[in-house]
Design a protein around this motif. Structure first.
Motif, PDB file in Angstrom:
ATOM      1  N   ALA A  18      16.780  18.888  34.390  1.00 21.74           N
ATOM      2  CA  ALA A  18      15.083  18.695  34.318  1.00 21.74           C
ATOM      3  C   ALA A  18      14.173  19.432  33.109  1.00 21.74           C
ATOM      4  O   ALA A  18      13.431  18.629  32.996  1.00 21.74           O
ATOM      5  CB  ALA A  18      15.184  20.247  35.449  1.00 21.74           C
ATOM      6  N   ARG A  19      15.347  19.750  32.253  1.00 20.58           N
ATOM      7  CA  ARG A  19      14.287  20.119  31.039  1.00 20.58           C
ATOM      8  C   ARG A  19      14.058  18.716  30.167  1.00 20.58           C
ATOM      9  O   ARG A  19      12.710  18.467  29.528  1.00 20.58           O
ATOM     10  CB  ARG A  19      15.000  20.771  29.572  1.00 20.58           C
ATOM     11  N   ALA A  20      14.648  17.466  30.113  1.00 18.59           N
ATOM     12  CA  ALA A  20      14.650  16.080  29.754  1.00 18.59           C
ATOM     13  C   ALA A  20      13.294  16.069  30.849  1.00 18.59           C
ATOM     14  O   ALA A  20      13.009  15.033  30.099  1.00 18.59           O
ATOM     15  CB  ALA A  20      15.917  15.729  29.294  1.00 18.59           C
ATOM     16  N   ALA A  21      14.006  15.896  31.468  1.00 19.43           N
ATOM     17  CA  ALA A  21      13.194  14.846  32.657  1.00 19.43           C
ATOM     18  C   ALA A  21      11.571  15.480  32.424  1.00 19.43           C
ATOM     19  O   ALA A  21      10.064  14.553  32.695  1.00 19.43           O
ATOM     20  CB  ALA A  21      13.155  15.075  34.181  1.00 19.43           C
ATOM     21  N   VAL A  51      12.354  25.126  36.358  1.00 21.89           N
ATOM     22  CA  VAL A  51      11.820  24.312  37.429  1.00 21.89           C
ATOM     23  C   VAL A  51       9.886  25.007  37.865  1.00 21.89           C
ATOM     24  O   VAL A  51       9.920  26.148  36.874  1.00 21.89           O
ATOM     25  CB  VAL A  51      13.061  24.188  38.692  1.00 21.89           C
ATOM     26  N   ASP A  52       9.549  24.412  38.452  1.00 17.56           N
ATOM     27  CA  ASP A  52       8.468  25.306  39.179  1.00 17.56           C
ATOM     28  C   ASP A  52       8.804  25.683  40.351  1.00 17.56           C
ATOM     29  O   ASP A  52       7.827  26.673  40.256  1.00 17.56           O
ATOM     30  CB  ASP A  52       7.761  23.838  39.103  1.00 17.56           C
ATOM     31  N   GLU A  53       9.246  25.619  41.007  1.00 19.68           N
ATOM     32  CA  GLU A  53       9.889  27.017  42.222  1.00 19.68           C
ATOM     33  C   GLU A  53      11.638  26.585  42.921  1.00 19.68           C
ATOM     34  O   GLU A  53      11.890  25.445  42.456  1.00 19.68           O
ATOM     35  CB  GLU A  53       9.348  26.016  43.733  1.00 19.68           C
ATOM     36  N   TYR A  54      11.708  27.106  43.099  1.00 22.00           N
ATOM     37  CA  TYR A  54      13.133  26.836  43.759  1.00 22.00           C
ATOM     38  C   TYR A  54      13.584  27.704  45.245  1.00 22.00           C
ATOM     39  O   TYR A  54      12.129  28.032  45.960  1.00 22.00           O
ATOM     40  CB  TYR A  54      13.888  28.360  43.145  1.00 22.00           C
ATOM     41  N   TYR A  55      14.078  26.491  45.933  1.00 20.94           N
ATOM     42  CA  TYR A  55      13.991  27.364  47.092  1.00 20.94           C
ATOM     43  C   TYR A  55      15.436  27.917  48.125  1.00 20.94           C
ATOM     44  O   TYR A  55      16.880  26.665  47.684  1.00 20.94           O
ATOM     45  CB  TYR A  55      13.836  26.201  48.570  1.00 20.94           C
ATOM     46  N   LEU A  56      15.836  28.540  48.629  1.00 17.95           N
ATOM     47  CA  LEU A  56      16.898  28.689  49.487  1.00 17.95           C
ATOM     48  C   LEU A  56      17.202  28.359  50.815  1.00 17.95           C
ATOM     49  O   LEU A  56      18.023  27.917  51.141  1.00 17.95           O
ATOM     50  CB  LEU A  56      16.809  30.207  49.435  1.00 17.95           C
ATOM     51  N   VAL A 133      21.618  28.313  33.811  1.00 17.35           N
ATOM     52  CA  VAL A 133      20.781  27.450  33.731  1.00 17.35           C
ATOM     53  C   VAL A 133      20.339  27.789  31.851  1.00 17.35           C
ATOM     54  O   VAL A 133      19.715  27.004  31.626  1.00 17.35           O
ATOM     55  CB  VAL A 133      19.881  27.623  34.943  1.00 17.35           C
ATOM     56  N   GLU A 134      20.470  28.980  31.845  1.00 15.41           N
ATOM     57  CA  GLU A 134      20.274  29.141  30.321  1.00 15.41           C
ATOM     58  C   GLU A 134      21.340  28.341  28.848  1.00 15.41           C
ATOM     59  O   GLU A 134      20.578  28.448  27.880  1.00 15.41           O
ATOM     60  CB  GLU A 134      20.762  30.662  29.747  1.00 15.41           C
ATOM     61  N   ALA A 135      22.204  28.349  29.419  1.00 17.36           N
ATOM     62  CA  ALA A 135      23.045  27.427  28.598  1.00 17.36           C
ATOM     63  C   ALA A 135      22.465  25.703  28.593  1.00 17.36           C
ATOM     64  O   ALA A 135      22.608  25.773  27.128  1.00 17.36           O
ATOM     65  CB  ALA A 135      24.020  27.333  28.243  1.00 17.36           C
ATOM     66  N   SER A 136      21.324  25.816  29.614  1.00 19.05           N
ATOM     67  CA  SER A 136      20.365  24.119  29.942  1.00 19.05           C
ATOM     68  C   SER A 136      19.944  23.326  27.934  1.00 19.05           C
ATOM     69  O   SER A 136      18.976  24.828  27.584  1.00 19.05           O
ATOM     70  CB  SER A 136      20.284  23.663  30.413  1.00 19.05           C
ATOM     71  N   LYS A 137      19.331  22.365  27.488  1.00 19.25           N
ATOM     72  CA  LYS A 137      18.474  21.883  27.262  1.00 19.25           C
ATOM     73  C   LYS A 137      18.345  20.954  27.042  1.00 19.25           C
ATOM     74  O   LYS A 137      18.779  19.977  27.264  1.00 19.25           O
ATOM     75  CB  LYS A 137      19.613  22.390  25.238  1.00 19.25           C
ATOM     76  N   GLU A 138      17.280  19.806  26.395  1.00 25.56           N
ATOM     77  CA  GLU A 138      16.295  18.879  27.104  1.00 25.56           C
ATOM     78  C   GLU A 138      17.187  18.174  25.645  1.00 25.56           C
ATOM     79  O   GLU A 138      17.224  16.832  26.452  1.00 25.56           O
ATOM     80  CB  GLU A 138      14.853  19.462  26.273  1.00 25.56           C
ATOM     81  N   ASP A 139      17.904  18.189  24.992  1.00 27.32           N
ATOM     82  CA  ASP A 139      18.627  17.076  23.782  1.00 27.32           C
ATOM     83  C   ASP A 139      20.463  17.282  24.587  1.00 27.32           C
ATOM     84  O   ASP A 139      20.604  16.249  23.867  1.00 27.32           O
ATOM     85  CB  ASP A 139      18.129  16.968  22.714  1.00 27.32           C
ATOM     86  N   LEU A 140      20.762  17.418  26.043  1.00 29.23           N
ATOM     87  CA  LEU A 140      21.786  17.459  25.910  1.00 29.23           C
ATOM     88  C   LEU A 140      22.211  16.465  26.371  1.00 29.23           C
ATOM     89  O   LEU A 140      23.742  15.889  25.369  1.00 29.23           O
ATOM     90  CB  LEU A 140      22.039  18.475  27.321  1.00 29.23           C
ATOM     91  N   PHE A 141      21.201  15.143  26.372  1.00 22.01           N
ATOM     92  CA  PHE A 141      22.063  13.539  27.130  1.00 22.01           C
ATOM     93  C   PHE A 141      21.818  12.693  26.225  1.00 22.01           C
ATOM     94  O   PHE A 141      21.595  12.215  26.236  1.00 22.01           O
ATOM     95  CB  PHE A 141      21.389  13.442  28.565  1.00 22.01           C
TER      96      PHE A 141
END
Ligand code: S3P
Length: 729
Positions: A18-21, A51-56, A133-141
């Protein structure tokens, strides 16, 4: 690319996608779907702006989404497909990130009966021990591999869109079939995880555990890093891929039992051979794959400066290759000093280890080879990968044609596009059975024929590799093999064979060998490589106020074309302390700055300077008047097309360089001869180093891209060049 991306399962991987996109502007809106139990994570994702929104509820989450990426563990894929099924939209692209692909495809089949064409299975090989999600980063890939595993029914449009998407977020995408993916990943990822988990489990439960962890230095920590990964996820992965994993675990147990036995029996040679093979294999993997993935090397040279000082350059590449080949076939122990510790010569060394030869080193240029005799090589378990090294492939093709086992020779992209028919055609006349690709390139499949017969071969091109290949095959052929050269080429093979006591006769331009000989181990002192010296012979000539002495350089007359050509151009090169070391002529070379002048390069010098033309072109650019090279068509089939690539680069640097079919015409200038600019080496070591040397006479910085392959022949180039005064970063 997309209006709305829906990520199902927003953890480390989903969050990073999500961050990278978002950073790359690949979609307008990103939403996440998750379960009530993961609500905190979803809230966090929104708070962090991932993310802009989340859903259950899944229906709202995927509503109007044109891309849905399932980032949940592989164990719940079936559940996810069932959840998505009622809202499955033919116009949406669906993908996943699971570490096993067979189980994912099976889950899709179970739910949909046919895998929907708009589902493109994928596996990004990237991660971290941390999750959430806190560990996510935009340059992971970034620069990481992503494997996509389409099946027959996959939509090609969806596939190419997903490939574009992954590339846009920095990944290197590879296509693989599902089974192959699972087999590869079982060996390279899943098995190591099981090992790490098991080892920590074993040691952790021992009484002295506190001691163990207290003294756990680098080794334990490095080896078990992946045991900090998420146990639930890994349970899932191992279960999903157990079909591939179980046979590997069995093989490992056999290996460990063998190691136990070797230790119990004090079989130090065998243990050493295992360790040494593993060390080299790892090194090869790091340089071959890891380097090219994560570090593409760019040289940046500041203009001007002088070269001054005295250095000893690394060992000769041609002699280093041959020392391993002949040392391996000799009876007894051969000691080599001055061995070139670079990728090409290591490829040869590694190949012989793979054929059962125990080779110690290289350690400070020292290599000890425990020769197995002319008929002592063993079948390698795998194809022999020879990297960038044409010499390894062409010489080995001859040597292996006469063995009693089959082999496959492979190489990197450049080597796999170089002509091999020049060796396979005469070898076929000798009765060898070698299959190339249709266009005569590698991989070479060599099938054992025990009955090679001698030939009398007139080489159409002046090639030391072809000559050496046939002489090595001649050692296994019935009768007298002879090779006639159209012009003298380097004769290290002949000299070294004689040094090992194997008879080779020269009769004018013809060399003879037969199978009635044996090699007796000897000591080899490898001189410095004149092809590496060439960069400094030119550099010190063209840079003002230079004075360089290169110690212990091989000056075999079949290699000194560079000295002759530079002297014809007016270079000031002195050959000092000439001596013979182990059958090869050696000297110290002193070179001072001089004003070079353009010449017509005598064609008979071409084979004697065949590897030095890239840097001779640089000399020509700084010379007064025109330099013309003819009769050098061979340059077009070296590690790259050295005529075209050098002409392109020189033109970018403001030099009037006109490529011709078999050479080049260069209008040199005495001052301001070279401007700055950006050039590409096309992965060719000698091109990279030649353009670096051009910096000495440039008026602005030169950037040279794609320089990793300098490691194939001269890994110390940067350090030694800067030590002498080149301003290279
Ligand atoms: C070599 C021979 C030459 C040379 C290569 C090394 C050798 O190739 O370019 O770098 O060690 O025999 P050719 O035989 O193709 O000219």
């Amino acid at each position: 690319m997309f209006n709305k991306i829906c990520i199902i399962g927003i953890g480390l991987i989903g969050g990073s996608i999500a961050r990278a996109a978002r950073t790359q502007g690949l979609c307008d809106c990103i939403v996440a779907y998750g379960r009530q139990s993961g609500i905190n994570n979803l809230i966090k994702a929104k708070e962090l702006g991932v993310v802009d929104e989340y859903y259950l509820d899944i229906e709202s989450a995927v509503n109007h989404a044109d891309c849905v990426i399932i980032c949940t563990p592989v164990g719940v894929m079936e559940q996810m497909f069932s959840l998505l099924k009622p809202f499955w939209n033919k116009k949406t692209i669906y993908s996943d990130v699971g570490s096993t692909k067979g189980s994912v495809i099976a889950a899709a089949r179970k739910v949909f009966s046919e895998v929907p064409p708009n589902f493109i299975a994928a596996h990004p090989i990237a991660g971290a021990e941390k999750s959430g999600v806190e560990a996510s980063k935009e340059d992971l890939f970034n620069n990481k591999r992503v494997v996509v595993t389409p099946i027959k029914s996959s939509s090609s449009d969806c596939l190419s869109k997903m490939i574009t998407f992954w590339r846009a977020i920095g990944a290197q995408v590879t296509e693989m079939n599902v089974e192959h993916h699972d087999a590869v990943l079982a060996a390279t990822s899943h098995l190591p995880h099981i090992l790490a988990f098991s080892l920590v489990d074993l040691l952790g439960k021992k009484d002295e555990q506190v001691e163990i962890f207290k003294y756990a230095a680098g080794g334990f920590k490095d080896f078990t890093r992946i045991a900090s990964s998420d146990p639930t996820m890994w349970l899932d992965i191992c279960q999903a891929n157990k079909q591939e994993l179980i046979p590997l675990l069995q093989q490992l147990q056999v290996k460990l039992a063998a190691m136990e036995q070797m230790l119990a029996d004090d079989q130090s040679q065998q243990i050493f051979a295992t360790f040494a093979y593993a060390k080299q294999a790892r090194q090869r993997f790091l340089t071959q794959f890891d380097n090219s993935m994560s570090q593409s090397i760019t040289f940046n040279v500041q203009p001007g400066g002088s070269l001054r000082g005295e250095i000893r350059l690394p060992g000769d590449k041609s002699i280093s290759h041959r020392s391993i080949m002949l040392g391996s076939l000799a009876e007894g122990v051969t000691h080599v000093s001055g061995f070139l510790n670079a990728e090409d010569s290591l490829a040869t060394l590694q190949a012989f280890r793979a054929m059962g030869v125990t080779i110690e080193g290289p350690e400070n240029g020292e290599v000890t080879i425990h020769g197995v005799g002319k008929h002592g090589l063993k079948a390698p378990a795998e194809p022999l990968y020879l990297g960038n090294s044409g010499t390894s492939m062409r010489l080995l093709s001859g040597l292996l044609a006469g063995q009693s086992f089959n082999t496959v020779l492979t190489g990197d992209e450049s080597l796999s596009s170089r002509p091999m028919k020049r060796v396979t055609t005469p070898l076929a006349t000798m009765g060898a059975n070698i299959k190339t690709q249709n266009d005569g390139t590698a991989p070479l499949h060599i099938t054992s024929t025990r009955s090679l017969k001698a030939i009398d071969y007139n080489m159409p091109v002046a090639s030391a590799q072809v000559k050496s290949c046939l002489l090595l095959a001649g050692m296994y052929a019935a009768g007298d093999t002879s090779v006639t050269e159209p012009a003298p080429t380097r004769d290290h093979t002949e000299r070294m064979l004689n040094g090992f006591g194997y008879p080779v006769q020269r009769d004018g331009d013809k060399v003879h060998i037969n199978s009635n000989g044996k090699l007796t181990a000897c000591d080899i002192d490898v001189p410095s490589d004149i092809s590496s010296a060439a960069f400094f012979l030119v550099g010190a000539s063209i840079a003002e106020n230079s004075d360089v002495t290169l110690k212990h350089v091989g000056i075999n007359p079949t290699r000194t074309g560079i000295i002759n050509i530079l002297r014809l151009m007016g270079a000031n090169i002195e050959v000092l302390n000439e001596r013979t070391v182990g059958g090869e002529l050696v000297a110290d070379l002193q070179v001072l700055s001089s004003q070079l002048k353009g010449i017509d390069i005598p064609e008979e010098l071409v084979p004697l300077a065949i590897d030095e033309f890239p840097v001779i072109f640089v000399a020509a650019a700084c010379a007064e008047g025109q330099t013309r090279l003819t009769g050098a068509k061979e340059l077009r089939v070296k590690e790259c097309d050295r005529i075209q690539v050098m002409a392109d680069g020189l033109q970018i640097l403001g030099v009037a360089a006109q490529p011709t079919d078999d050479g080049m015409i260069i209008q040199g200038k005495t001052s301001a001869s070279i401007t700055g600019g950006e050039v590409i080496s096309h992965g060719d070591h000698r091109i990279a180093m030649s353009f670096s040397i051009a910096g000495l006479r440039a008026t602005a910085p030169i950037t040279i891209h794609d320089c990793e392959n300098v490691n194939t022949s001269f890994p110390e180039f940067r350090d030694l060049a800067t030590q002498l005064g080149l301003n290279l970063r």
